[in-house]
Enzyme design. Structure first.
Site, PDB file in Angstrom:
ATOM      1  N   ASP A 151       0.891  -1.156   0.000  1.00 25.45           N
ATOM      2  CA  ASP A 151       0.000   0.000   0.000  1.00 25.45           C
ATOM      3  C   ASP A 151       0.927   1.202   0.000  1.00 25.45           C
ATOM      4  O   ASP A 151       1.672   1.410   0.972  1.00 25.45           O
ATOM      5  CB  ASP A 151      -0.887  -0.028   1.256  1.00 25.45           C
ATOM      6  N   VAL A 152       0.916   1.978  -1.060  1.00 23.50           N
ATOM      7  CA  VAL A 152       1.900   3.059  -1.180  1.00 23.50           C
ATOM      8  C   VAL A 152       1.715   4.141  -0.111  1.00 23.50           C
ATOM      9  O   VAL A 152       2.622   4.940   0.127  1.00 23.50           O
ATOM     10  CB  VAL A 152       1.923   3.693  -2.600  1.00 23.50           C
ATOM     11  N   ASN A 176       2.805   3.610 -10.603  1.00 24.87           N
ATOM     12  CA  ASN A 176       1.544   3.531 -11.359  1.00 24.87           C
ATOM     13  C   ASN A 176       0.300   3.730 -10.482  1.00 24.87           C
ATOM     14  O   ASN A 176      -0.699   4.265 -10.957  1.00 24.87           O
ATOM     15  CB  ASN A 176       1.479   2.159 -12.050  1.00 24.87           C
ATOM     16  N   TYR A 214      -7.435  15.794  -8.395  1.00 27.75           N
ATOM     17  CA  TYR A 214      -6.713  14.846  -9.265  1.00 27.75           C
ATOM     18  C   TYR A 214      -5.693  15.587 -10.123  1.00 27.75           C
ATOM     19  O   TYR A 214      -4.521  15.216 -10.195  1.00 27.75           O
ATOM     20  CB  TYR A 214      -7.710  14.084 -10.147  1.00 27.75           C
ATOM     21  N   LYS A 274      -1.390  15.475 -10.139  1.00 28.86           N
ATOM     22  CA  LYS A 274      -0.541  15.094 -11.274  1.00 28.86           C
ATOM     23  C   LYS A 274       0.395  16.254 -11.654  1.00 28.86           C
ATOM     24  O   LYS A 274       1.517  16.015 -12.108  1.00 28.86           O
ATOM     25  CB  LYS A 274      -1.399  14.666 -12.475  1.00 28.86           C
TER      26      LYS A 274
HETATM   27  P1  NDP Z   1      -7.307   1.830 -11.920  1.00 27.47           P
HETATM   28  O1  NDP Z   1      -8.253   2.541 -11.029  1.00 27.47           O
HETATM   29  O2  NDP Z   1      -7.807   0.809 -12.857  1.00 27.47           O
HETATM   30  O3  NDP Z   1      -6.114   1.184 -11.066  1.00 27.47           O
HETATM   31  C1  NDP Z   1      -5.466   1.927 -10.085  1.00 27.47           C
HETATM   32  C2  NDP Z   1      -4.513   1.008  -9.348  1.00 27.47           C
HETATM   33  O4  NDP Z   1      -3.876   1.768  -8.301  1.00 27.47           O
HETATM   34  C3  NDP Z   1      -5.238  -0.156  -8.657  1.00 27.47           C
HETATM   35  O5  NDP Z   1      -4.420  -1.293  -8.688  1.00 27.47           O
HETATM   36  C4  NDP Z   1      -5.389   0.361  -7.229  1.00 27.47           C
HETATM   37  O6  NDP Z   1      -5.516  -0.667  -6.260  1.00 27.47           O
HETATM   38  C5  NDP Z   1      -4.044   1.043  -7.089  1.00 27.47           C
HETATM   39  N1  NDP Z   1      -3.962   1.895  -5.901  1.00 27.47           N
HETATM   40  C6  NDP Z   1      -4.716   2.953  -5.563  1.00 27.47           C
HETATM   41  N2  NDP Z   1      -4.326   3.416  -4.361  1.00 27.47           N
HETATM   42  C7  NDP Z   1      -3.306   2.636  -3.935  1.00 27.47           C
HETATM   43  C8  NDP Z   1      -2.493   2.587  -2.783  1.00 27.47           C
HETATM   44  N3  NDP Z   1      -2.647   3.448  -1.770  1.00 27.47           N
HETATM   45  N4  NDP Z   1      -1.520   1.649  -2.697  1.00 27.47           N
HETATM   46  C9  NDP Z   1      -1.340   0.761  -3.706  1.00 27.47           C
HETATM   47  N5  NDP Z   1      -2.104   0.720  -4.803  1.00 27.47           N
HETATM   48  C10 NDP Z   1      -3.068   1.646  -4.919  1.00 27.47           C
HETATM   49  O7  NDP Z   1      -6.549   3.007 -12.719  1.00 27.47           O
HETATM   50  P2  NDP Z   1      -5.711   3.002 -14.085  1.00 27.47           P
HETATM   51  O8  NDP Z   1      -5.118   1.689 -14.324  1.00 27.47           O
HETATM   52  O9  NDP Z   1      -6.566   3.641 -15.108  1.00 27.47           O
HETATM   53  O10 NDP Z   1      -4.594   4.070 -13.701  1.00 27.47           O
HETATM   54  C11 NDP Z   1      -3.223   3.761 -13.484  1.00 27.47           C
HETATM   55  C12 NDP Z   1      -2.462   5.087 -13.420  1.00 27.47           C
HETATM   56  O11 NDP Z   1      -2.612   5.785 -14.671  1.00 27.47           O
HETATM   57  C13 NDP Z   1      -2.980   6.040 -12.347  1.00 27.47           C
HETATM   58  O12 NDP Z   1      -1.889   6.694 -11.729  1.00 27.47           O
HETATM   59  C14 NDP Z   1      -3.821   7.035 -13.127  1.00 27.47           C
HETATM   60  O13 NDP Z   1      -3.913   8.288 -12.471  1.00 27.47           O
HETATM   61  C15 NDP Z   1      -3.060   7.108 -14.441  1.00 27.47           C
HETATM   62  N6  NDP Z   1      -3.885   7.548 -15.575  1.00 27.47           N
HETATM   63  C16 NDP Z   1      -4.947   6.812 -16.013  1.00 27.47           C
HETATM   64  C17 NDP Z   1      -5.698   7.259 -17.090  1.00 27.47           C
HETATM   65  C18 NDP Z   1      -6.845   6.470 -17.654  1.00 27.47           C
HETATM   66  O14 NDP Z   1      -7.484   6.950 -18.611  1.00 27.47           O
HETATM   67  N7  NDP Z   1      -7.173   5.291 -17.159  1.00 27.47           N
HETATM   68  C19 NDP Z   1      -5.393   8.531 -17.767  1.00 27.47           C
HETATM   69  C20 NDP Z   1      -4.247   9.213 -17.243  1.00 27.47           C
HETATM   70  C21 NDP Z   1      -3.536   8.735 -16.177  1.00 27.47           C
HETATM   71  P3  NDP Z   1      -7.005  -1.208  -5.788  1.00 27.47           P
HETATM   72  O15 NDP Z   1      -7.465  -2.166  -6.843  1.00 27.47           O
HETATM   73  O16 NDP Z   1      -6.707  -1.861  -4.480  1.00 27.47           O
HETATM   74  O17 NDP Z   1      -7.872   0.005  -5.673  1.00 27.47           O
END
Ligand code: NDP
Length: 271
Positions: free
Chosen positions: A86-87, A113, A194, A198
């Site tokens: 958990d980050v 990520n 958000y 970023k």
């Molecule tokens: P998702 O919501 O599908 O996945 C996010 C991931 O981050 C999940 O695995 C989630 O875990 C994890 N996470 C959140 N908080 C924590 C924490 N405290 N510790 C560890 N893990 C954590 O998002 P995306 O895959 O779409 O996004 C990935 C990255 O890309 C993000 O940083 C997002 O801001 C960025 N991004 C995404 C875009 C998009 O269009 N999808 C556009 C631009 C940027 P859990 O399943 O437990 O919640």
């Protein structure tokens, strides 16, 4: 010398040699840590990196979901392992350092990520007038402060790599230039917490890249595109395979690759 003559000494030497040879095994294989790898872009990034021959530590805060994701990747013959991270949890961050240090003695690639978006489901909104302090703090905690904490902790291990790469998952929504431009496609996407998280992450990317510019380490910010994930929603035009490409590209750049840049599929974005 005397060590050789004592039982304890022999045991110690053997133990040291064993861990040395264990680390040596990974000298030529790249080791990557991907945070938030249980789903979405993180999962796909772990998969694509492993397909490129990288040993991937796929980290997730939820043990059950993380293990299930890693199992699915292992079933495809990929060299992936699970780490609970958990980050936002300092104990987890310390444990991640110890785990990687003991097992590999270095880290080649860090993909920051994991991220959250707690505001409205509609991207075409402006939340700045009514943003709650809690939402603002939580968003900045995960998307910014935790990235700085984790990266700082792991930096000594990244310095031990021949070619360390740090990829920060930013977003085009962190671009102040584009937010200020009425003609830009993101002009009306003003989810303040958000977007600000970023923008702060972009500032960290530039500053850290500058701090490390005399080393072989490269630090870049990636905009994955608007991607179909739980965060991006079904309305997004890009699939997750293409969404992971920018992270993977930046993880695998050679010594001539960019440093301190903000990129999407090879194109530079304005900060
Ligand atoms: P998702 O919501 O599908 O996945 C996010 C991931 O981050 C999940 O695995 C989630 O875990 C994890 N996470 C959140 N908080 C924590 C924490 N405290 N510790 C560890 N893990 C954590 O998002 P995306 O895959 O779409 O996004 C990935 C990255 O890309 C993000 O940083 C997002 O801001 C960025 N991004 C995404 C875009 C998009 O269009 N999808 C556009 C631009 C940027 P859990 O399943 O437990 O919640």
């Amino acid at each position: 010398m005397i060590l050789w003559k004592t039982k304890v000494g022999i045991k110690e030497l053997t133990k040291n040699n064993l861990s040395l040879s264990k680390n040596r095994k990974y000298m030529f294989k790249k080791i990557a840590l991907v945070t938030g790898a249980n789903k979405g872009i993180g999962y796909e990034t772990a998969k694509q990196l492993a397909k490129e021959g990288v040993t991937v530590i796929a980290a997730a805060r939820n043990v059950e979901k993380g293990k299930a994701a890693v199992e699915a990747l292992k079933q495809q013959g990929l060299d992936v392992e699970f780490l609970k991270l958990d980050v936002d949890n300092e104990t987890d961050i310390d444990a991640a350092f110890d785990y990687i240090n003991n097992k590999y003695g270095k880290l080649d690639i860090l993909i920051n990520n994991a991220g959250i978006q707690l505001e409205s489901n509609s991207w075409a909104e402006n939340t700045s007038e009514n943003i709650g302090e809690q939402v603002l703090r939580e968003t900045l905690d995960t998307n910014f402060f935790s990235v700085v904490k984790l990266t700082s902790k792991l930096l000594p291990l990244i310095r031990k790599s021949n070619a360390g790469r740090i990829v920060n998952l930013s977003s085009i929504l962190g671009s102040l230039n584009l937010h200020a431009d009425p003609a830009s496609p993101i002009y009306d996407s003003k989810l303040f917490a958000y977007n600000a998280s970023k923008t702060a992450l972009n500032a960290y990317t530039i500053h850290l890249a500058h701090a490390l510019k005399q080393t072989g380490i490269k630090v870049n910010a990636a905009h994955p595109g608007w991607v179909k994930t739980d965060m991006g929603s079904d309305a997004a035009p890009m699939n997750v395979q293409d969404g992971a490409k920018t992270s993977v590209e930046l993880a695998l750049i050679d010594e001539n690759g960019p440093n301190g840049k903000y990129l999407h599929l090879g194109q530079e974005l304005p900060w």
